[in-house]
Scaffold this active site. Structure first.
Site, mmCIF file in Angstrom:
data_model
loop_
_atom_site.group_PDB
_atom_site.id
_atom_site.type_symbol
_atom_site.label_atom_id
_atom_site.label_comp_id
_atom_site.label_asym_id
_atom_site.label_seq_id
_atom_site.Cartn_x
_atom_site.Cartn_y
_atom_site.Cartn_z
ATOM 1 N N HIS A 51 0.823 -1.213 0.000
ATOM 2 C CA HIS A 51 0.000 0.000 0.000
ATOM 3 C C HIS A 51 0.857 1.263 0.000
ATOM 4 C CE1 HIS A 51 -3.684 -2.214 0.464
ATOM 5 N NE2 HIS A 51 -3.240 -2.817 1.546
ATOM 6 N N GLN A 152 -0.645 -13.368 5.741
ATOM 7 C CA GLN A 152 -1.755 -12.580 6.266
ATOM 8 C C GLN A 152 -3.084 -13.225 5.884
ATOM 9 O OE1 GLN A 152 -0.266 -8.318 5.123
ATOM 10 N NE2 GLN A 152 -1.513 -8.168 6.965
ATOM 11 N N GLU A 154 -6.776 -12.514 5.537
ATOM 12 C CA GLU A 154 -7.539 -11.270 5.409
ATOM 13 C C GLU A 154 -8.889 -11.457 4.737
ATOM 14 O OE1 GLU A 154 -4.638 -7.800 4.705
ATOM 15 O OE2 GLU A 154 -3.825 -9.406 3.465
ATOM 16 N N ASP A 180 -9.429 -5.748 5.855
ATOM 17 C CA ASP A 180 -9.805 -6.529 4.682
ATOM 18 C C ASP A 180 -10.763 -7.653 5.054
ATOM 19 O OD1 ASP A 180 -8.485 -5.299 2.443
ATOM 20 O OD2 ASP A 180 -6.590 -5.978 3.281
#
Length: 267
Positions: A51, A152, A154, A180
């Site tokens: 990001h 992760q 999510e 998320d």
């Protein structure tokens, strides 16, 4: 090189033993910021490539800055991509954080990208990680046993598949992605919603049963929030980020300025 290898092995063991681990997080491409973060006493610095606008070249400088302060560096790749993984590892990353892992086949794929044959299919290069050739043998011989892999979870699918994801012993830690996850559940941003809490609890319990480290990201960490998170079952914590620090500073200063400007003028 020996010192760096030893640090990797120590941190990997801490993940595998579910010991307390703390990470810093950078979303800006300035290595000076990472040097400041490294002085906090954290166990590692994460680079948020997913990001941010951080480039490959900037990532290598951040990794080098972290290592110069004796701190390991774990970039979060932007997407599940073999080329990016290979280039970051050859830049000296001590492992990677992989976002949006929902299926076992994705874990298997990343493991193959990260590891040298016969365990994986990572190609043999000569770059910063290998000391530009000087430390090639040491690095290659130790890498498969010291590389750190954090995935992760999510998505709702990731929670449903968590047992299969955790079946790979190469996974050193699972980091929940509550924002998320909330979006995947159709309730974006509602982090306190019972459904989000329930799904986080499923992952937490599975990690505990598999003796796998379980982590989260605290936006505004302080002693109380850190202790609470550890009591809730998290074993590693990513503590804010350079973006979060500046964001909160901006809010605080804006409020102060507005208060002063609204106050009656003294003659």
């Amino acid at each position: 090189m020996n010192e760096l290898i030893q640090k990797r092995k120590v941190l990997k063991a801490k993940f595998q033993n579910r010991e307390k681990i703390f990470g810093a997080w950078t979303s800006f491409g300035q290595p000076q910021i990472s040097e400041v973060l490294a002085k906090s006493g954290v166990d590692f610095i994460g680079i948020d490539i997913e990001h941010s606008t951080i480039s490959q070249e900037q990532s290598q400088r951040i990794i080098a800055a972290s290592h110069s302060e004796g701190i390991l560096c774990l970039p979060r790749i932007a997407t599940q991509n073999e080329e990016m993984t290979k280039r970051l590892l050859d830049s000296g990353a001590d492992g990677i954080i992989v976002p949006m892992v929902s299926f076992a086949k994705e874990v298997e794929q990343v493991i193959s990208w990260m590891n040298y044959p016969p365990k994986g299919k990572r190609s043999f290069g000569v770059a910063r990680a290998q000391g530009y050739g000087v430390d090639f043998d040491q690095y290659v011989q130790s890498w498969n046993d010291s590389a750190i892999l954090i995935v992760q979870t999510e998505t709702q699918q990731g929670v449903e598949q968590i047992e299969r994801i955790l079946s790979f012993k190469e996974v050193d830690g699972v980091m929940i992605g509550p924002y998320d996850l909330s979006g995947s559940l159709g309730i974006p941003g509602q982090l306190e919603h019972s459904s989000v809490k329930e799904h986080c609890a499923i992952v937490s319990q599975a990690c505990q049963q598999h003796q796998t480290s379980f982590g989260t990201h605290l936006v505004e960490p302080d002693l109380e929030s850190m202790e609470n998170a550890l009591q809730e079952g998290y074993s590693f914590l990513v503590l804010a980020s350079d973006v979060f620090v500046l964001w909160k500073w901006s809010q605080s200063i804006k409020s102060a300025i507005q208060t002063i400007n609204k106050a009656p003028q003294q003659v």
